[in-house]
Design a protein around this motif. Structure first.
Motif, mmCIF file in Angstrom:
data_model
loop_
_atom_site.group_PDB
_atom_site.id
_atom_site.type_symbol
_atom_site.label_atom_id
_atom_site.label_comp_id
_atom_site.label_asym_id
_atom_site.label_seq_id
_atom_site.Cartn_x
_atom_site.Cartn_y
_atom_site.Cartn_z
ATOM 1 N N LYS A 1 68.653 -2.910 26.079
ATOM 2 C CA LYS A 1 68.078 -2.213 24.924
ATOM 3 C C LYS A 1 68.301 -3.023 23.653
ATOM 4 O O LYS A 1 67.389 -3.193 22.831
ATOM 5 C CB LYS A 1 68.700 -0.825 24.783
ATOM 6 N N LYS A 2 69.491 -3.547 23.496
ATOM 7 C CA LYS A 2 69.798 -4.352 22.320
ATOM 8 C C LYS A 2 68.935 -5.608 22.274
ATOM 9 O O LYS A 2 68.372 -5.968 21.231
ATOM 10 C CB LYS A 2 71.278 -4.731 22.330
ATOM 11 N N VAL B 1 69.700 4.041 29.404
ATOM 12 C CA VAL B 1 71.063 3.965 28.883
ATOM 13 C C VAL B 1 71.995 4.938 29.592
ATOM 14 O O VAL B 1 73.184 4.638 29.793
ATOM 15 C CB VAL B 1 71.063 4.211 27.357
ATOM 16 N N ASP C 1 73.822 3.293 32.343
ATOM 17 C CA ASP C 1 74.518 2.044 32.046
ATOM 18 C C ASP C 1 75.790 1.936 32.889
ATOM 19 O O ASP C 1 76.568 2.887 33.016
ATOM 20 C CB ASP C 1 74.888 1.980 30.555
ATOM 21 N N SER D 1 65.269 -4.705 21.488
ATOM 22 C CA SER D 1 65.122 -4.292 20.097
ATOM 23 C C SER D 1 65.175 -5.499 19.177
ATOM 24 O O SER D 1 64.388 -5.620 18.241
ATOM 25 C CB SER D 1 66.231 -3.304 19.721
ATOM 26 N N ASP E 1 64.696 5.821 27.107
ATOM 27 C CA ASP E 1 65.740 5.180 26.315
ATOM 28 C C ASP E 1 66.427 4.056 27.081
ATOM 29 O O ASP E 1 67.649 3.946 27.125
ATOM 30 C CB ASP E 1 66.783 6.220 25.864
ATOM 31 N N TYR E 2 65.595 3.210 27.714
ATOM 32 C CA TYR E 2 66.076 1.995 28.380
ATOM 33 C C TYR E 2 67.106 2.274 29.481
ATOM 34 O O TYR E 2 67.906 1.410 29.827
ATOM 35 C CB TYR E 2 66.685 1.022 27.360
ATOM 36 N N ALA F 1 71.912 -1.661 30.970
ATOM 37 C CA ALA F 1 70.990 -0.857 30.171
ATOM 38 C C ALA F 1 71.217 -1.031 28.669
ATOM 39 O O ALA F 1 70.269 -1.281 27.900
ATOM 40 C CB ALA F 1 71.115 0.609 30.572
ATOM 41 N N LYS F 2 72.447 -0.907 28.202
ATOM 42 C CA LYS F 2 72.716 -0.996 26.765
ATOM 43 C C LYS F 2 72.432 -2.396 26.229
ATOM 44 O O LYS F 2 71.852 -2.552 25.153
ATOM 45 C CB LYS F 2 74.159 -0.597 26.485
ATOM 46 N N TYR G 1 59.718 1.322 28.067
ATOM 47 C CA TYR G 1 61.171 1.392 28.200
ATOM 48 C C TYR G 1 61.806 2.528 27.395
ATOM 49 O O TYR G 1 62.933 2.930 27.683
ATOM 50 C CB TYR G 1 61.802 0.059 27.788
ATOM 51 N N GLU G 2 61.073 3.043 26.409
ATOM 52 C CA GLU G 2 61.651 4.093 25.564
ATOM 53 C C GLU G 2 61.179 5.498 25.917
ATOM 54 O O GLU G 2 61.959 6.455 25.890
ATOM 55 C CB GLU G 2 61.330 3.810 24.092
ATOM 56 N N GLN H 1 57.162 -1.126 24.336
ATOM 57 C CA GLN H 1 58.211 -0.244 23.844
ATOM 58 C C GLN H 1 58.140 1.122 24.516
ATOM 59 O O GLN H 1 59.157 1.684 24.922
ATOM 60 C CB GLN H 1 58.092 -0.101 22.330
#
Length: 361
Positions: free
Chosen positions: A99-100, A147, A150, A103, A144-145, A95-96, A130-131, A127
């Motif tokens: 997201k990176k 997260v 994660d 982005s 928030d993807y 997940a993290k 996933y957000e 966006q």
């Protein structure tokens, strides 16, 4: 993208598909250099980009008898309608990390001047998906993807088969990246999600077989109307195995494809020849050899596997083609397994056929 997602996106679908293709399929599943395992013919290679590439987590590790440099193997399926998967979905990023990556691409590489308002709208929907939890009937969105989850799962993404020549088939896995919890199966609508059976098909595609050079007696030079014996030694033509595997946190599947030689077909390279047996198909013996070696005292016998040329090759040669048929099976994670289409692989060798010289008294 499937059904309801196409409808929901409306006029922005085509552009969003292109955006996703650029984002997710930017680094095809090219194969890395092989690594010698030190076990004779055994090689080991990875299918995927380098360690910084988009498919680093979804690399397929090949081991056993696999073709060098990531190229497809040399076995041809006897079923013309069968083929390895042109693309598939496989674990991509946590997940993290996802997201990176998203982005970086959306705010940097993809959100650039010249893409136009429709592209901007498509990226905006991407966006939101996933957000902010924006989703469709069969594809709920994420907050928030994901997260908060994660380490408990991964986003899966499309992977192209670099050995598929048809670019349309190769890029047909065009769904958005989706989340799969560790230990869970992908949602059923993703029929192209990687499975042991698909890995077995990829191992089939990469398996490397020994050259099919038969032993002949007489060897490369024979005589008109003289039976030529042909055989394959069991020590040379044994079963061949290749394994394909994916191993990432929370997901580990593998499959081994096994090919066993079952018959040899001889094609003399001219219609002026006879084969033994008449079909030219020499089946495997009980000891797993094919044919019978020639030995002194067998000159008056008909070879169980062989051929006889009825005319001279003159100043040239005949191209004898020897093709092995391989019976293929596979086993995989969780006790999966079964049969696959037989495979064939053949090579040619030059044969000189001379007239028998006679002396008239």
């Amino acid at each position: 993208m499937n059904g309801s997602r196409r409808t929901a996106l409306g006029t922005g679908t085509a552009v969003l598909t292109l955006v996703i293709s650029a984002l997710i399929l930017a680094a095809p599943n090219a194969a890395a250099e092989p690594v010698d395992t030190g076990k004779g013919s055994g090689t080991q290679e990875s299918g995927g980009s380098d360690s910084t590439g988009i498919y680093a987590a979804a690399r397929i590790q090949y081991s056993g008898a696999v073709a060098k440099n990531g190229t497809a193997g040399n076995m041809t399926s006897s079923d013309v309608n069968w083929a390895p998967p042109p693309c598939w979905y496989a674990p991509y990023l946590g997940a993290k990390d996802f997201k990176k990556k998203m982005s970086e691409n959306i705010d940097g590489q993809l959100n650039t001047p010249g893409m136009g308002g429709t592209a901007g709208a498509a990226l905006g929907q991407l966006q939101r998906h996933y957000e902010d939890g924006y989703g469709w009937t069969d594809t709920p969105g994420y907050k928030d993807y994901n997260v908060e989850k994660d380490g408990k799962g991964m986003f899966w993404a499309a992977v192209e088969n670099p050995d598929e020549p048809d670019i349309l088939k190769r890029s047909s896995c065009n769904d958005l990246p989706f989340w799969v919890d560790n230990g869970e199966a992908p949602p059923p609508q993703y029929e192209e999600a990687i499975t042991p059976k698909m890995l077995a098909a990829l191992a089939y595609q990469h398996i490397e077989l020994p050259d099919t050079k038969v032993t002949l007696a007489p060897k490369a030079v024979t005589k008109v109307n003289l039976p030529t014996w042909a055989w394959l030694d069991k020590a040379v033509f044994n079963e061949v195995k290749a394994t394909a595997a994916i191993n990432v946190p929370g997901f580990d599947i593998r499959a081994t494809t096994t090919a066993k030689p079952v018959s040899l077909k001889l094609e003399p390279g001219t219609s002026d020849a006879e084969t033994y047996p008449a079909s030219g198909e020499c089946t495997m013996n009980a000891d797993h050899s094919i044919g019978e070696p020639y030995a002194k005292g067998k000159a008056d016998r008909t070879p169980p596997c062989g051929l006889k040329y009825l005319r001279s090759s003159g100043d040239s040669t005949f191209k004898l083609k020897a093709t092995i048929t391989w019976k293929v099976t596979w086993t995989g994670t969780g006790g999966a397994g079964g049969k696959m289409p037989n495979g064939t692989f053949g090579t040619t060798q030059n044969i000189t056929v001379q007239e028998i010289q006679s002396i008239n008294h």
